[in-house]
Design an enzyme around this catalytic site. Structure first.
Site, short mmCIF file in Angstrom:
data_model
loop_
_atom_site.label_atom_id
_atom_site.label_comp_id
_atom_site.label_asym_id
_atom_site.label_seq_id
_atom_site.Cartn_x
_atom_site.Cartn_y
_atom_site.Cartn_z
N LYS A 126 12.33 -4.77 10.33
CA LYS A 126 11.10 -4.02 10.08
C LYS A 126 11.35 -2.57 10.43
O LYS A 126 12.23 -2.26 11.22
CB LYS A 126 9.97 -4.55 10.96
CG LYS A 126 8.59 -4.27 10.44
CD LYS A 126 8.15 -5.32 9.44
CE LYS A 126 6.87 -4.95 8.76
NZ LYS A 126 6.31 -6.09 8.01
N ASP A 166 4.54 -1.88 3.69
CA ASP A 166 3.64 -2.48 4.67
C ASP A 166 2.47 -1.48 4.71
O ASP A 166 2.29 -0.71 3.75
CB ASP A 166 4.34 -2.63 6.04
CG ASP A 166 3.59 -3.57 6.99
OD1 ASP A 166 3.82 -4.79 6.94
OD2 ASP A 166 2.76 -3.10 7.79
N1 GLU Z 1 5.46 -6.05 4.96
C1 GLU Z 1 5.39 -7.35 4.36
C2 GLU Z 1 5.37 -8.40 5.45
O1 GLU Z 1 4.77 -8.18 6.50
C3 GLU Z 1 6.41 -7.57 3.26
C4 GLU Z 1 7.83 -7.34 3.62
C5 GLU Z 1 8.80 -7.43 2.44
O2 GLU Z 1 8.40 -7.69 1.32
O3 GLU Z 1 9.99 -7.24 2.71
O4 GLU Z 1 5.87 -9.48 5.32
#
Ligand code: GLU
Length: 446
Positions: A126, A166
């Site tokens: 992340k 996100d």
């Molecule tokens: N931010 C999204 C999550 O919390 C998607 C992440 C992604 O697609 O890599 O899962």
């Protein structure tokens, strides 16, 4: 908590002082793992728990950029490459003033198990920045994204680390980030980012996937008690990407979605929220939800500065942000007759709220299971990029549906197997954990 887990947990808290959201995410997973480490002493022997809590790599960097008035601005950028046992690091980027290392680590930690649950070959990571996109011009957002990528690009790659969006990062930002990555590396490496635009390597259904998946999951849970979401009264928090498509899918399934919110207030539209209008105001015009009531006119109320959880609901879908549902809101929801709660956001319910739902017999789905459709569809986007193909909406949605039903069934079966039927928190934590732990054991001490 099991003594072995407690010792590791205390060590994690002590080594990561002040990172309260990260502590919360670790505690929530550890609460479920007692029976697993009883069955698998080899996990303790190989220090799987300690290793899981320590990210493989953490990158913190300066992001300098100039605003429209020519003033220099400095933000902080993050990427936590948490765990690559199952595949390249995968997870979104969040641009929001609340972002600091503790938020990125909580999100990254959750992402490991979420990604494992999807059954797709993706590790957990992340990132993000404390940059606040609110009130910034398009040109400022572009310059910020370019500066952010100018540092981050060296850590990315389709086989290494694949970010996506996100909070605060949508299609526009992914476009600027991808453009800068391509310029610096001189590679058209489609699979390095997901959430791309359709004409340049994006996947159909990716914008809808998180919200759609959350509702599909909620519907599967509801069906275990003999009634789907059809004709149920639904309240959603948030009005961003996840909330919009959660509302759209709930309506497709015949539910009555009566309320949604933003950080200023909430709207109640008893005739059913006009999702296209919310999308127009929030995503196209980048405005505030207050505008919704103005445009819809009589019969629609807008309440400023209060909680959307004051609205009676049978089904509640928290799709805004972490810790938005506390004990008081959960108690109110239970009193109003809620029977199904699915987290579209990451960790929107506090541990106290979850306890209230579970002791009242509410079907509760944690975000790492319920909102996994977003990242699962990112993995489908990577698959299309790798084969230089693009799939139809119908086929992609069918894959998403299969994945969500698969996650639901796996969580339910695991909960059953460990003697806690309908405990989706336990089911999700254990089945995600076991998959990663097995891969870590097989790959040795790395
Ligand atoms: N931010 C999204 C999550 O919390 C998607 C992440 C992604 O697609 O890599 O899962």
């Amino acid at each position: 908590m099991h003594a072995e887990l407690l010792a590791v947990r205390d060590q994690v808290h002590a080594r990561n002082p002040g990172e309260v959201e990260f502590h919360q995410a670790v505690d929530e997973v550890f609460e479920s793992l007692g029976p697993v480490i009883e069955r698998h002493p080899e996990y303790v022997e190989a220090a799987v728990l300690e290793r899981l809590c320590e990210p493989e790599r953490q990158i913190i960097f300066r992001v300098p950029w100039t605003d429209d008035s020519g003033r220099v601005q400095i933000n902080r950028g993050f990427r936590v490459e948490y765990n690559s046992a199952l595949g390249p690091y995968k997870g979104g980027l969040r641009f929001h003033p609340s972002v600091y290392l503790g938020i990125v680590k909580f999100l990254g930690f959750e992402q490991i198990f979420k990604n494992a649950l999807t059954g797709m070959p993706i590790g957990g990571g992340k990132g993000g920045s404390d940059f606040d996109p609110r009130g910034r011009s398009k040109a400022e957002v572009m310059r910020f994204c370019q500066s952010f990528m100018t540092e981050l690009y060296r850590h990315l790659g389709e086989h290494t680390d694949v970010p996506a969006g996100d909070i605060g990062v949508g299609g526009r930002e992914i476009g600027y980030l991808f453009g800068q990555y391509k310029r610096i590396t001189n590679r058209y490496e489609s699979g390095v980012l997901t959430g791309k635009g359709l004409s340049w390597g994006g996947s159909l259904v990716r914008p809808e996937a998180t919200g759609y998946g959350t509702v599909l999951f909620a519907n599967e849970m509801a069906k275990t008690r003999g009634r789907s979401l059809e004709e149920r009264r639904v309240v959603v928090s948030g009005s961003g990407n996840v909330a919009i498509y959660a509302m759209a899918k709930a309506q497709q399934l015949g539910a009555n979605v009566v309320a949604c919110s933003d950080s200023d207030g909430f709207v109640v539209d008893e005739g059913g929220i006009d999702v296209d209008l919310v999308r127009q105001i929030k995503e196209v015009e980048r405005g505030r939800l207050k505008e919704y009531a103005v445009r819809r006119g009589a019969g629609v109320s807008y309440v400023e500065g209060a909680s959307v959880w004051d609205v009676n609901a049978e089904v509640a879908l928290p799709c805004a942000t972490q810790n938005e549902v506390g004990e008081a809101a959960a108690t109110r929801l239970v009193a109003s007759g809620v029977t199904v709660v699915a987290e579209g956001a990451n960790m929107p319910c506090t541990p106290e709220a979850i306890a209230v739902f579970q002791s009242a017999g509410v079907l509760f789905a944690p975000g790492k299971a319920a909102n996994a459709g977003g990242v699962a569809t990112s993995a489908l986007e990577m698959q299309q990029n790798a084969s230089r193909d693009s799939w139809t909406f119908e086929y992609t949605e069918q894959r998403l549906t299969e994945i969500m039903v698969g996650i639901h069934d796996r969580c339910a079966q695991t909960a059953e197997e460990y003697g806690a039927p309908s405990n989706y928190v336990l089911g999700a934590n254990i089945s995600g954990f076991v998959k990663v732990a097995e891969a870590m054991l097989a790959q040795g001490l790395v």
